[in-house]
Write an enzyme that holds these catalytic residues in place. Structure first.
Site, mmCIF file in Angstrom:
data_model
loop_
_atom_site.group_PDB
_atom_site.id
_atom_site.type_symbol
_atom_site.label_atom_id
_atom_site.label_comp_id
_atom_site.label_asym_id
_atom_site.label_seq_id
_atom_site.Cartn_x
_atom_site.Cartn_y
_atom_site.Cartn_z
ATOM 1 N N LYS A 85 1.133 -1.297 -0.236
ATOM 2 C CA LYS A 85 0.362 0.074 -0.377
ATOM 3 C C LYS A 85 0.512 1.429 0.056
ATOM 4 C CE LYS A 85 -0.958 0.224 4.630
ATOM 5 N NZ LYS A 85 -0.059 1.269 5.207
ATOM 6 N N ARG A 155 0.728 10.055 14.686
ATOM 7 C CA ARG A 155 1.857 9.568 13.539
ATOM 8 C C ARG A 155 2.905 8.880 14.801
ATOM 9 N NH1 ARG A 155 3.905 12.460 9.352
ATOM 10 N NH2 ARG A 155 4.976 10.740 9.783
ATOM 11 N N ARG A 161 2.226 4.475 18.149
ATOM 12 C CA ARG A 161 1.217 5.086 18.268
ATOM 13 C C ARG A 161 0.475 3.904 19.700
ATOM 14 N NH1 ARG A 161 -1.201 5.425 11.907
ATOM 15 N NH2 ARG A 161 0.988 6.056 11.199
#
Length: 355
Positions: A85, A155, A161
């Protein structure tokens, strides 16, 4: 140097997830190439370094790949392992995706904070609850489903995270993350819920790993091609052709849902649904199409490279049919003003009012 002593240098981002994914792919390469040695080299990318801005505001051109591709071009590495991706639908000159490996869980996942351990879904959260995500695709779908939620940027790599979510001064009620990354790091147990594709359409290529090589390096291409998974290849070709036809990138709100299934008559059916969302999720343009993969339509060109991906000869017909479906769905969306939504998103990003 004797072939038995040949060493291939493998480039990767330096995050824990990237290293785990690369080690996973190298282990498979090693199994089928016992005479080769593989040396993993970590390289930091712009997306890893710039952590004080939302992804959409940095830009999506090679955000997590450019530095790796420079190393590939100048020969410091012989191949690079990526999350598919992250790779644009148009590859840089001289570069080729030589392998797309068997897809893992393509869904997005909700991870609740420890303060929200009782809640088991977004519907359980109170009005004003804060969900952390850096993806405009996720934000659009979250807001479209529940306009009482607040989405805020988060971020950093996956470890960072989750540390933010677990901190005593945490501002997030939950995070939305790719399920595959959590699973690969052994953190699947932290998942509160996995969104079905009807609840949240996923990103093009999500859950799949890819190996990028130099286009003129036939020997390395032959090595990595052995790991290609047919079904994942066909799905991702359709998805990437859809994305390319729309002129989109990873920072615009585009989602897909792709599948291959055997019909009652025994034929294989390839189906792709695609959508473009407004940034606030209030507007959506979507459509779907399918095709029989055993079609012998002679009008379908048998391209050997599609959206930057090397297509093995034995799967070329099916891959080109999948590409055809992806383009058809994109053309349908563009005829329904998907282009307007995309231009609005790009303008908002450029003006700094989105992302």
């Amino acid at each position: 140097m004797a072939e038995s002593q040949r060493t291939l240098n493998v480039g990767t981002r330096e995050s824990q997830l990237a290293r785990v994914q690369t080690d996973f792919m190298v282990s498979h390469l090693q199994k089928s190439n016992s005479s080769l040695q593989f040396n993993v080299i970590g390289i930091s990318t712009k997306g890893d370094k710039v952590l004080d801005k939302p992804l959409a505001k940095i830009g999506d051109k090679g955000l997590f790949t450019k530095e790796l591709e420079v190393a590939l071009a100048d020969g410091r590495v012989d191949l690079v392992v990526h999350s598919l991706k992250d790779l644009p639908s148009t590859m840089p000159d001289g570069m080729l995706i030589g392998c797309i490996f068997t897809r893992a869980d393509r869904r997005d996942a909700l991870v609740m904070s420890k303060q929200r351990s009782v809640e088991k879904s977004l519907a359980d959260l109170p009005a004003g609850a804060v969900i952390g995500t850096s993806s405009l695709r996720r934000i659009a779908q979250l807001c479209g489903a529940n306009d009482q939620l607040r989405c805020e940027d988060v971020r950093g790599n996956l470890n960072t995270r989750l540390r933010k979510l677990d901190a005593d001064d945490n501002k997030y009620d939950g995070l939305v993350l790719a399920a595959a990354g959590l699973d690969r790091l052994g953190w699947g147990g932290r998942v509160t819920a996995r969104f079905s594709s009807t609840e949240m359409m996923y990103a093009v290529g999500q859950g799949a790993l890819a190996i990028e090589v130099r286009q003129d390096d036939a020997s390395v291409l032959a090595i990595v091609e052995e790991l290609m998974d047919k079904e994942t290849l066909l799905e991702c070709i359709g998805e990437r052709c859809f994305l390319q036809k729309l002129g989109g990138g990873c920072s615009v709100p585009i989602g897909v849902d792709c599948s291959i299934h055997r019909a009652a008559d025994g034929t294989l059916q390839f189906s792709l649904k695609g959508a473009v969302f407004s940034l606030d999720g209030k507007r959506k343009v979507e459509d779907s199409s399918s095709i029989e993969l055993t079609s012998s339509d002679s009008s379908v060109p048998l391209e050997a490279v599609l959206v930057g991906v090397h297509i093995p000869l034995k799967w070329r017909t099916e891959a080109n049919l999948a590409a055809q479906v992806g383009r058809q769905v994109a053309e349908s969306l563009l005829s329904k003003d998907a282009g307007v939504l995309l231009e609005e998103a790009r303008a908002a990003i450029a003006a700094g009012v989105a992302g």
